[in-house]
Design a protein around this motif. Structure first.
Motif, mmCIF file in Angstrom:
data_model
loop_
_atom_site.group_PDB
_atom_site.id
_atom_site.type_symbol
_atom_site.label_atom_id
_atom_site.label_comp_id
_atom_site.label_asym_id
_atom_site.label_seq_id
_atom_site.Cartn_x
_atom_site.Cartn_y
_atom_site.Cartn_z
ATOM 1 N N ASN A 114 2.411 1.664 -3.372
ATOM 2 C CA ASN A 114 1.382 2.197 -4.273
ATOM 3 C C ASN A 114 1.218 3.709 -4.085
ATOM 4 N N GLU A 115 1.193 4.151 -2.843
ATOM 5 C CA GLU A 115 1.065 5.592 -2.573
ATOM 6 C C GLU A 115 2.283 6.352 -3.075
ATOM 7 N N GLU A 116 3.460 5.785 -2.874
ATOM 8 C CA GLU A 116 4.695 6.462 -3.264
ATOM 9 C C GLU A 116 4.877 6.513 -4.781
ATOM 10 N N GLY A 164 2.500 5.370 -7.261
ATOM 11 C CA GLY A 164 1.304 5.622 -8.061
ATOM 12 C C GLY A 164 1.393 4.927 -9.407
ATOM 13 N N ASP A 165 1.105 5.652 -10.467
ATOM 14 C CA ASP A 165 1.123 5.074 -11.819
ATOM 15 C C ASP A 165 2.496 4.552 -12.233
ATOM 16 N N SER A 183 0.832 -1.199 0.000
ATOM 17 C CA SER A 183 0.000 0.000 0.000
ATOM 18 C C SER A 183 0.872 1.257 0.000
ATOM 19 N N GLU A 184 1.929 1.223 0.806
ATOM 20 C CA GLU A 184 2.842 2.366 0.854
ATOM 21 C C GLU A 184 3.588 2.539 -0.463
#
Length: 143
Positions: free
Chosen positions: A78-80, A82-83, A75-76
């Motif tokens: 993904n947040e860092e 992104g695309d 999750s972290e």
């Protein structure tokens, strides 16, 4: 825990819980999370059991919450990123996860070796104890 205790803690009638437990009842992610909270297990490890075909995996992860920790890390990431996650090539991912798995395995091996070495070095400090090959202590014969 007994089924009645888990059912009560989940706020479910016993019969509904028994159906849930047997796989015949209504299954939702929220219900699985509640079950994991009540039983102090890892909901994500329970889900991973299906892909791994190893029910023991959920039991092994119950205390350390391995899959929950892994998903928080993802999750972290993904947040860092992104695309930009799309730019992570499969070879890089395989290498990274293989290194992590190897590091964790080595940690366990070192932990076991540390305990064995520690016992061998210090067992002479107490009377009547002598380490076995596997690090356990054996009583010395009386003099």
């Amino acid at each position: 825990m007994r089924s009645s205790e888990v059912a009560r803690a989940m706020g479910m009638p016993l019969r509904s819980y028994e159906h849930f437990e047997s796989g015949r009842g209504r299954f939702t992610f929220d219900r699985l999370v509640r079950f994991a909270e009540v039983t102090n297990s890892d909901a994500l490890a329970i889900i991973a059991v299906l892909a791994l075909k190893s029910p023991e995996f959920a039991l092994r992860c119950a205390d350390n919450k391995l899959m929950t920790i892994f998903m928080i890390a993802m999750s972290e990431l993904n947040e860092e990123l992104g695309d930009d996650i799309t730019f992570l090539e499969p070879g890089i991912l395989i290498g990274a996860f293989t290194r992590v798995a190897k590091d964790l395995s080595e940690h366990i091996a070192k932990r076991d070796l540390f305990a064995e070495t520690w016992l061998k070095e210090r067992s002479s400090k107490i009377q009547g104890a002598r380490p076995l090959e596997d690090g356990r202590l054996r009583r010395r014969p009386a003099d």
